[in-house]
Design an enzyme around this catalytic site. Structure first.
Site, short mmCIF file in Angstrom:
data_model
loop_
_atom_site.label_atom_id
_atom_site.label_comp_id
_atom_site.label_asym_id
_atom_site.label_seq_id
_atom_site.Cartn_x
_atom_site.Cartn_y
_atom_site.Cartn_z
N VAL A 71 0.83 -1.12 0.29
CA VAL A 71 -0.15 0.09 -0.21
C VAL A 71 1.06 0.68 -0.19
O VAL A 71 0.30 2.41 -0.25
CB VAL A 71 -0.92 0.60 1.16
N HIS A 72 2.20 0.80 -0.17
CA HIS A 72 3.41 1.94 0.49
C HIS A 72 3.62 2.11 -1.24
O HIS A 72 4.89 1.49 -1.21
CB HIS A 72 4.06 1.95 1.29
N ALA A 73 3.60 3.01 -2.10
CA ALA A 73 4.39 3.33 -3.46
C ALA A 73 4.95 4.94 -2.90
O ALA A 73 4.08 5.50 -2.88
CB ALA A 73 3.53 2.78 -4.94
#
Lengths: 500, 486
Positions: B421-423
């Site tokens: 969920v982290h980009a």
């Protein structure tokens, strides 16, 4: 109208008429008119010319059906309206020079549907392109029957290059509309804002005109209809040729029709007088038909489509209560996108608009059958009505999720499912959706959880979303929380079986 | 004639909202253009299927392709991903900021400089700790950590249900998240910022070294989609780590844009305990193990019955019977810093799509393997009967011996089911012209009035949830912008 535009129009008209006279001269020189009269006197009109007229009219009805499909993304019109619009375009070509009927027909589309003129022009262009591609195909097929002639080969090359380039442009607009819009923005970067807006608006509208072709299914439908249109045209040519009694073969009709229709792409005088006759005559003479008969046959074929379509077009114009000029004026109004504010003081300027395409997901029986093999609400002890509801909800969610995948993955998934269906058909000798639930479950489990990595990857998205939707379904959660589910008993049996 | 707004802000997520707030609060005419709908996240079951359909980009179906496909989710609604994430709040560690300064010559951005911006954002979101006692799944993890003697951190959150932001002890930090929509963006709108939702910006309108505005598709409620042009004196692109580079590249802005996508690859596990752990009641475990940071973070993942089924589906035939033990199960994760390389390119054939690629490095695989070993150890120490990783073909881990095996061995990449969920970092900022898309304050190189101000600007992986970094850096950048454009 400004003086340069008047000059250009005059040049078009006189240039077209000049071309017509030139081709008429070519056709009529060394022509023995008495032999032409004799050929007419031996025409076996009944029933061949009636059949030819019928084939011609049927062709326009099919063109109307095709037009209705092509505009369906922008507007809903009936088959009869679409056919009338098509006929008006052809009638316009019969009475106006330089194929200006195409503009009349695009204008008519704008006037009847409210779509931007650029969109209507793009649709008209796509139709002509499809026509050209089908005719080119017919040309290639029929050329094998024709005697060796250099001009036939040269024509094939020239036409192939022209249509190849046009097809590439349309394909780009179909496949990568944002790319085309980006290029248009790049080109218009230095223009004044007003002109840039117009350019972008025009490009967007034109790209919308090819939107219907963004589905392989739609392309197939349009291709079938286009083929039908030109087969009916071939039939018209054939019936007229038979009426002249020179023992025509259907392949002759195929070649004459394709050569003639490619030839009349050259803008000429109203009704293609001269160009049509000369080219049709030359094509017929390839098969050894004598000049007088060939010319006579060309004249009759021309009249077979010219008279009924012109009359039909005029009647429609009268019926719609408008003249050509009024249509062009209406289209001129539609040429510019409306500049409206969405709300007072809104910073948005509208450059164009289109109706959002409604979701028309076809019933995907295979996907539904796969989901039924993955989850079975009956094991929760629910009634048949609740079972159907749960399955419908899970299917709806799963299908929407699959539809949301990026295009290339979606295409890959569909291809994989097609392979799955083919393999399971070979394995079980019946379509997957018609297999018993037990067999379906075995096949799906083999693919989704079996040893083949590619098969597992294929089923990964569908199993994940199906389980998510199923176990987060309120009814399923309620049953699981109650602890009344016998599902786990079956699950235990399966697991035990798997372990042992 | 309608006056041209001072700024057009593309995107209303953490970066866009704070940009809008600062500009509007200073009296500027601001228009925020948001692709998604204006929805209240609290009206949905968090992460439920309905919420996925309404608030996630591509309904949550945005895979990052590469050596190992990674499932990626981000928000597509007013408030962006802040509306759909768990609301965990981290400040970027000092050593990470120093690393950014060294490698990217990032001007400023010291902990001291960012301090007031963190404080402002934390107050605006109501970030705080959970009330005690912890929910069962959190308490179980804490039990394991205590048994192992490791260090951990309770992660502050921005929960929607906090009754009194001034008194964190009174809140319930385990509930749904308070995103920026109801907090920062609401304040921006109160200050005069205008929001246009359901409006997807497709291109920037360039004119030499300036950007005149944006071209967008505005979806009206009656089903008509309009192509609209919105002019602005300044344009801030804040549409997230994947859409920002896609939009810029689609508009012909390409220098160092979209070439350096970074993610935190995450491997989830389900743990079964002998007693109920209340995962369904309190779906987000609240503590993180920092013992192995920055390479490896271990913590709790969102839980629902449906998500549990997804976790177990990699080995479904062996695990499906466990669904009846859902009350005794919770989910946890191993997240690694991410040392692989990725990129973002606009799709040429998919009008709304971007092609995402990230190639997991061997170091990532090593860290995931070791992380799995550590997480399994701690969960078994917490009393878990078994630990079930999202690894196809890998049986449940039931003993410490089975767990520590992965300290030495490596997981098979093809068998991994990873998500993130982290980009971030797809348009890094800094003074290094050879590797940065924009200067230290987000001004895109080669343009006079084009800025980026979202997760795409982070120079590299922050090693923690990036929302805090995004909000603090974004506010710092806007403050600088206002100083330069009084």
């Amino acid at each position: 109208m400004s003086r340069p535009i008047q000059r250009a129009n005059a040049a078009l008209v006189f240039g077209g008429i000049g071309l017509s006279f030139f081709f008429l001269f070519l056709a009529a020189r060394r022509l023995d008119l008495s032999k032409v009269a004799e050929a007419f006197s031996h025409v076996n009109a009944h029933p061949w010319l009636e059949l030819a007229a019928l084939a011609c009219l049927a062709g326009y009805v099919v063109r109307g059906m095709r037009c209705r499909l092509l505009v369906s993304r922008q507007a809903q019109v009936t088959n009869s309206t679409a056919t009338n619009i098509v006929v008006i375009g052809y009638a316009g070509n019969n009475v106006l020079p330089a194929r200006l009927g195409e503009l009349v027909r695009a204008s008519m589309l704008t006037e009847r549907t409210g779509m931007p003129l650029a969109t209507a022009l793009a649709i008209t262009f796509v139709e002509r392109l499809l026509d050209g591609l089908v005719i080119l195909l017919f040309f290639l097929i029929s050329a094998t029957y024709a005697p060796e002639q250099t001009w036939v080969h040269v024509s094939i090359w020239v036409v192939s290059v022209l249509f190849g380039v046009a097809t590439a442009f349309v394909a780009l607009a179909v496949v990568a509309p944002q790319y085309v819009l980006g290029k248009a923005l790049g080109i218009s970067q230095r223009l004044q804002p007003e002109w840039r807006d117009r350019f972008v608006s025009f490009t967007t509208a034109a790209v919308q005109g090819v939107a219907y072709l963004r589905s392989l299914h739609n392309i197939w439908r349009i291709w079938v209809l286009s083929t039908a249109v030109w087969l009916l045209e071939v039939a018209m040519f054939y019936f007229v040729m038979v009426s002249f009694g020179f023992g025509a073969h259907p392949a002759w009709a195929l070649l004459v029709m394709s050569v003639t229709n490619l030839g009349i792409l050259i803008p000429a005088s109203p009704g293609f007088f001269g160009t049509f006759h000369y080219i049709a005559m030359q094509a017929l003479m390839l098969f050894g038909v004598e000049q007088a008969k060939a010319f006579g046959c060309a004249v009759i074929i021309h009249l077979t489509f010219y008279i009924p379509i012109t009359i039909w077009g005029v009647l429609v114009m009268v019926w719609y209560g408008i003249g050509v000029g009024a249509t062009l004026v209406a289209a001129y109004g539609g040429r510019r996108a409306p500049t409206i504010e969405v709300e007072p003081e809104s910073p948005m300027k509208v450059l164009g608009s289109a109706r959002r395409r409604l979701s028309t997901r076809r019933a995907d029986v295979v996907l539904r059958a796969i989901i039924e093999a993955l989850v079975d609400p009956a094991e929760l002890g629910v009634g048949s009505e609740a079972r159907e509801q749960i399955l419908a909800d899970v299917f709806e969610f799963s299908a929407s999720q699959i539809q949301a995948l990026p295009m290339r993955l979606r295409v890959a998934f569909r291809g994989g499912i097609w392979c799955f269906c083919a393999v399971s058909y070979v394995h079980a000798r019946a379509p997957f959706a018609q297999l018993s639930s037990g067999v379906r479950r075995d096949i799906v489990e083999l693919w989704a959880f079996g040893p083949v990595g590619l098969a597992r990857q294929l089923f990964r998205p569908i199993r994940s979303v199906a389980y998510l939707a199923y176990y987060d379904h309120p009814e399923v959660q309620r049953r699981l929380a109650d602890g009344t589910s016998p599902a786990t008993a079956r699950g235990t049996a399966v697991v035990t079986g798997a372990v042992s | 004639m309608t006056p041209i707004p001072f700024a057009v802000i593309v995107g209303s997520g953490a970066g866009g909202a704070i940009t809008a707030h600062e500009l509007a609060a200073s009296g500027r005419d601001v228009v925020v253009v948001e692709e998604g709908d204006d929805l209240d996240a609290g009206a949905f079951d968090q992460h439920g299927p309905k919420m996925m359909g309404a608030m996630y980009r591509r309904r949550g179906m945005t895979p990052i392709v590469g050596r190992v496909p990674i499932g990626y989710v981000e928000g597509c609604c007013v408030g962006g991903s802040s509306e759909i994430n768990s609301g965990f709040w981290h400040r970027v560690p000092r050593e990470v900021l120093l690393s950014w300064k060294g490698r990217y010559e990032l001007d400023g951005a010291s902990p001291q400089e960012l301090e007031p911006h963190y404080e402002w954002a934390e107050a605006a979101l109501g970030v705080g700790l959970s009330k005690r006692p912890w929910p069962g799944s959190t308490a179980a993890l804490a039990r394991g950590i205590a048994a192992m003697g490791w260090s951990y951190q309770e992660v502050p959150r921005a929960p929607l249900t906090r009754p009194d932001p001034r008194d964190p002890a009174q809140g319930d930090a385990s509930g749904p998240t308070a995103g920026v929509r109801s907090t920062v963006l609401a304040r921006a709108r109160a200050a005069g910022a205008r929001l246009i939702s359901n409006c997807r910006v497709t291109h920037l309108l360039r004119r030499g070294a300036r950007v005149d505005g944006v071209l967008a598709r505005f979806s009206r409620a009656d089903g008509v989609v309009e192509l609209v042009r919105i002019l602005g004196e300044h344009v801030f692109v804040c549409c997230g780590p994947t859409e920002t580079p896609a939009l810029l590249r689609r508009s012909g802005v390409k220098l160092h844009i979209g070439d350096t996508l970074r993610v935190h690859p995450m491997l989830k596990v389900a743990a079964r305990f002998p007693e109920p752990v209340g995962g369904r009641v309190s779906p987000v475990p609240l503590i993180q193990i920092k013992e192995f940071w920055p390479e490896i973070s271990l913590g709790g993942a969102f839980f629902s019955t449906g998500h549990l089924a997804m976790l177990l589906s990699d080995n479904w035939l062996a695990n499906r019977d466990l669904m009846r033990h859902a009350d005794c199960m919770a989910s946890y994760y191993v997240a690694v810093k991410g040392t692989g390389a990725g990129m973002v390119r606009p799709s040429r054939v998919d009008p709304d799509g971007a092609n995402l690629r990230y190639d997991l490095s061997d170091i990532d695989i090593l860290h995931l393997s070791r992380g799995l070993a550590r997480l399994s150890e701690v969960l078994l120490a917490a009393g878990a009967i078994e630990v079930l990783p999202c690894v196809q073909g890998l049986p449940a881990i039931r003993s410490e011996v089975e767990a520590v095996r992965w300290l030495d061995e490596r997981l098979v990449p093809a068998s991994l089911s990873l998500g993130t969920v982290h980009a971030f970092s797809s348009c890094p900022i800094g003074e290094r012209e050879d590797r940065c898309a924009a200067n230290s304050f987000g001004k895109v190189r080669g343009f006079e009035n084009l800025y980026i101000n979202d997760a795409s600007m982070l120079p590299d992986s922050p090693g923690v949830n990036p929302q805090g970094a995004v909000m603090a850096l974004a506010r710092r950048n806007v403050v600088r912008f206002l100083e330069e454009n009084p």
